[in-house]
Each structure stands twice: as C-alpha cells, then as structure tokens.
Design an enzyme around this catalytic site. Structure first.
Site, mmCIF file in Angstrom:
data_model
loop_
_atom_site.group_PDB
_atom_site.id
_atom_site.type_symbol
_atom_site.label_atom_id
_atom_site.label_comp_id
_atom_site.label_asym_id
_atom_site.label_seq_id
_atom_site.Cartn_x
_atom_site.Cartn_y
_atom_site.Cartn_z
ATOM 1 N N HIS A 68 -19.396 26.223 -13.385
ATOM 2 C CA HIS A 68 -18.082 27.041 -12.657
ATOM 3 C C HIS A 68 -17.111 26.295 -13.545
ATOM 4 O O HIS A 68 -15.873 26.816 -12.708
ATOM 5 C CB HIS A 68 -18.178 26.196 -11.418
ATOM 6 C CG HIS A 68 -17.206 25.791 -10.423
ATOM 7 N ND1 HIS A 68 -16.779 24.782 -10.087
ATOM 8 C CD2 HIS A 68 -17.170 27.131 -9.701
ATOM 9 C CE1 HIS A 68 -15.965 25.326 -9.190
ATOM 10 N NE2 HIS A 68 -16.015 26.770 -8.810
ATOM 11 N N GLU A 71 -16.298 29.027 -15.318
ATOM 12 C CA GLU A 71 -15.705 29.934 -14.337
ATOM 13 C C GLU A 71 -14.004 30.250 -14.216
ATOM 14 O O GLU A 71 -13.061 31.818 -14.423
ATOM 15 C CB GLU A 71 -16.449 30.818 -13.333
ATOM 16 C CG GLU A 71 -15.507 31.105 -12.484
ATOM 17 C CD GLU A 71 -15.880 30.793 -10.556
ATOM 18 O OE1 GLU A 71 -14.800 31.079 -10.409
ATOM 19 O OE2 GLU A 71 -16.828 30.661 -9.967
ATOM 20 N N HIS A 72 -13.554 28.724 -13.563
ATOM 21 C CA HIS A 72 -11.753 28.910 -13.874
ATOM 22 C C HIS A 72 -11.148 29.319 -14.947
ATOM 23 O O HIS A 72 -10.144 29.943 -14.210
ATOM 24 C CB HIS A 72 -11.723 27.476 -13.105
ATOM 25 C CG HIS A 72 -12.545 26.880 -12.044
ATOM 26 N ND1 HIS A 72 -10.790 26.932 -10.736
ATOM 27 C CD2 HIS A 72 -12.870 27.160 -10.432
ATOM 28 C CE1 HIS A 72 -12.204 27.010 -9.642
ATOM 29 N NE2 HIS A 72 -12.542 27.108 -9.803
#
Length: 449
Positions: A68, A71-72
C-alpha cells in the site's frame, strides 16, 4: 461465446467475441507481459488498468504495509514527471486516475476518452516502471498514510472489518490489514519498500487490461513502446508469473469473540465463518445464497432484522473469496443493548436457511437481481476492465454475461441449502465495536471459549 474461455499462460494470442458483440483479445509478449482488451461497440471512452499480482498477503515480516505504501509512492514522481505533472495529465483531459491495493493484487487505473489512450498508457507506464521513491516524498507520504490509518481507526465499521478478517482467518496472511498498522508504517524504510518494488514490478508480473473504445493492435504497440522507453528489456524471454495455488489453505480460527470497546451510540457487529475460494465452482451458488440471505431489501436479513423488528438500519451479508481461502459474513449496525439479540437472530437465520432451504420465489428473485445487476454493471468500462484483470490474474478464464447467466440458471435450491449447511457448520467468529460488555455474546459463545 458458448462457454468460458480459458487463459493459458503459454498461449501468445487469443481472440473471441463475447456477449453484445464485444471483441476480446489477449496478447502474451515473450517477456511475460500480458495485454488484454475488450472492444465495446458504441463506446467513446475506455478504462485502462495496470495490474501486478502482489497484494498485502505477499508481504514478508518487516514489510507489512509496503504494498500500500508503494501504491502511494508511484504517484509521487518519476525522472521525467513530477507528481503535479501526473495529476495534470489526467485533469486537463477530464480523466480520472487512481489505484487500489488489495490482498492479492494491486491495480493502477485511469478512465479517459478514447483519444487519450496513448497519454494514459504513457503516464501509467512511467509511474509503474520508473518511480524514483524520492526520500523526501517517502517521508511526506508516510505522514499521509498514517493519517489514512488514523481515519480508518476512527471509523468503527472499518475497525470491525479489519478485526473480522483477523478473527476468521487467524494467522493466515489474508487476515492481515491491507495498509499495515501505524507501527509497521512508522518502521517502514525506503530501502525495504524499494526491495518490494524491484522484486514484484517486472515484465512477467505486469498485466494491462483495457475496456471500451480500444483498438488492440494500437494498444499493444503503445504499451511496448512505453515500456521500452522506460528501460524495460522486452527481448529477454520470461514466462508470466504463475497464478496462485487454488487449494484450500488450513485455516486456524483467531478469537471466537472480539469486542473493541468504544463509547459509541451504535454497535458495529460482524458475524461469520470461513467461506469458499474465488475459483470454487460453487461461487455462483454463493452469489445466489448471498442474494437471498442478505443481498438486498427483500433479503431475509433485511426483512427479519430491520423490517419486522426494527433492530438495525443497515444489515447485510457478504462473501469475499480469495485464491486459497474465503469468508462468509453478516453485518448489522444496532444499539449496543440489542447486539446480543441481533447476533442470535443473524445466526438463527443462517441455520434456518441451512435446515429448511429456500423457496422457488426466492430463487426467482435472486436470479433476477443477479442477472440485472450484472448487466447494468457492464454498462461501465471500469467493471469490464476489472473483469479482464480478475479473469487473467485470479480465475484463468473469461466468462461473459451469457455464460454467467447460463451458470446462474444451473443453480438449484438444493445447491443453495447444501452450501448454507456447510457454512453453518463452520467455526463462528463474532466481532463487535461499541459500548458493549464482555459477556454480550455469552449466550452464543461462552466467555473464554
């Protein structure tokens, strides 16, 4: 189409017509990159997705939350584009772009007019292949993610959902939260996230799916051009990464009762047990069961809990499936004083379904609900793009609307009852967030059991 079309990893080219005269084409490059398109007649827009089959379950100790986090970071800039440049690329053409991290995959996607496909491919390719993971941006985004986790922790429904996966699936990697925890994000290092990036974002990992007004040959040429410009050597032969093993994992239940004490006016209650795999042949049966049991305003849970007794505003069931495990869950938001009663009612409805089955009328309504919802969803290119991605990464086959309806028509009342009985025999996990006492559910599961 008369049946589902298989997607073998060793077949370089596939092409077929699907329901509604949509043209589906699939190309597997020698480097292992897979490119799929669904050309939909009459479309003027399209949705493009860049997928890698790595999710939160794939993280190693010390890297929890890295998927995650990454992803950012892929939105924060490359050697040729700043984060602002990336944002402008889509904003100035009225497009949308975003990403999602799941437990078994990550997807970066955009929706644009057909004339802007080249731009979307170029920008998404640049993001996915060439992120700089800038040290300053890394620390900035750490703060953003910590705020995101704090926001989720302030939402009792989110808290209940995270604890529910942990309770049902125990120590299985699917039981971990997708975003990690505040502790793991504070401990994340740029080196660690970069190791995760380099290990999982390779040609053989990449799946590109596009649905809408798309020409497949132009798409393939554009993807190849963008990847080569980014420095990927597509001349090196590689087989696509194999799909996940779809044998059921051994699941050891976490806690049977989890109560998170919060001074709230409402209790967020989840009850459930292990379900079925994403590839299980009974997944259509599960859809019918879920529709009848808790899938709408005419469902048993809605009628019994809300309409007849007024015990909850929101009440429903759900059944996520993954490669080697699944869950079946029931949710209700209710008064803390009524939580025990509602929990008993939810479970009694499941057992009633398992013991007495369903009616012909319920089967008819479920078929209508599912077929109608499927047809309406396919009006959106986002749904079609996601269907291509799941077909390639998870299922290994493509089933169009006609095939989905054919499978739906084969489900019988006995099928639904048998699956309900299997669910009802599973170990029950209860998770609740709210102003509850420790013995709220003692009549169902004794304290300390």
């Amino acid at each position: 189409m008369n049946a589902a079309v298989k997607f073998p990893l060793n077949v370089p080219e596939l092409s077929f017509r699907a329901a509604g005269d949509a043209l589906v084409r699939r190309t597997v490059l020698p480097s292992g990159v897979r490119i799929l398109s669904e050309q939909v007649p009459g479309s003027r827009s399209l949705t493009v997705g860049y997928w890698v089959a790595v999710g939160s379950r794939d993280e190693l100790p010390g890297h929890f939350g890295s998927t995650h986090f990454l992803e950012h970071l892929l939105f924060k800039g490359t050697p040729t584009r700043t984060a602002f440049d990336i944002a402008i690329s889509f904003d100035e053409v009225g497009g949308e772009h975003n990403a999602m991290t799941a437990k078994e995959y990550t997807c970066y996607y955009a929706k644009v007019q057909d004339r802007d496909l080249s731009m979307a491919v170029e920008v998404l390719t640049d993001m996915l292949t060439s992120s700089t993971l800038d040290a300053i941006e890394f620390e900035t985004e750490r703060g953003v993610i910590l705020e995101e986790l704090a926001m989720a922790d302030d939402d009792p429904a989110d808290v209940a959902s995270e604890r529910f996966f942990e309770a049902v699936l125990g120590g299985h990697p699917l039981g971990r939260p997708i975003g990690g925890s505040a502790q793991t994000i504070r401990g994340a290092t740029r080196t660690g996230v970069n190791e995760h990036y380099q290990a999982n974002y390779r040609p053989q990992d990449l799946v590109v799916t596009v649905a809408g007004a798309v020409d497949h040959d132009a798409l393939v040429a554009g993807v190849v051009r963008a990847l080569e410009l980014a420095g990927w050597d597509l001349s090196v032969p590689a087989a696509p990464v194999v799909r996940r093993v779809d044998h059921p994992a051994t699941i050891t239940q976490g806690k049977s009762v989890t109560i998170v004490h919060r001074p709230l006016e409402q209790a967020n209650l989840l009850i459930g047990m292990p379900g079925i795999l994403a590839t299980d042949d009974r997944r259509v049966t599960m859809s019918v069961l879920n529709s009848i049991f808790g899938g709408g305003m005419s469902s048993r849970l809605f009628q019994e809990v809300r309409e007849k007794r007024g015990l909850a505003y929101s009440v429903y069931s759900f059944a996520p499936g993954y490669s080697d495990a699944g869950l079946f869950g029931m949710y209700a938001g209710c008064s803390p004083a009524k939580a025990g009663q509602v929990a008993e009612l939810l479970l009694s409805e499941l057992h009633r379904l398992a013991e007495h089955g369903v009616t012909d009328e319920e089967m008819r309504r479920a078929a209508g609900q599912l077929s109608g919802a499927s047809a309406l969803a396919l009006e959106d290119s986002d749904t079609r793009m996601s269907r291509l991605g799941r077909s390639e990464i998870t299922l290994g086959e493509f089933a169009d609307l006609d095939e989905a309806l054919r499978r739906l028509a084969l489900v019988t009342k006995d099928d639904v009852q048998e699956l309900a009985a299997e669910l009802a025999r599973g170990p029950v996990s209860i998770v609740a967030v709210g102003a509850l006492s420790d013995d709220t559910f003692a009549s169902i599961i004794p304290v300390g059991a």
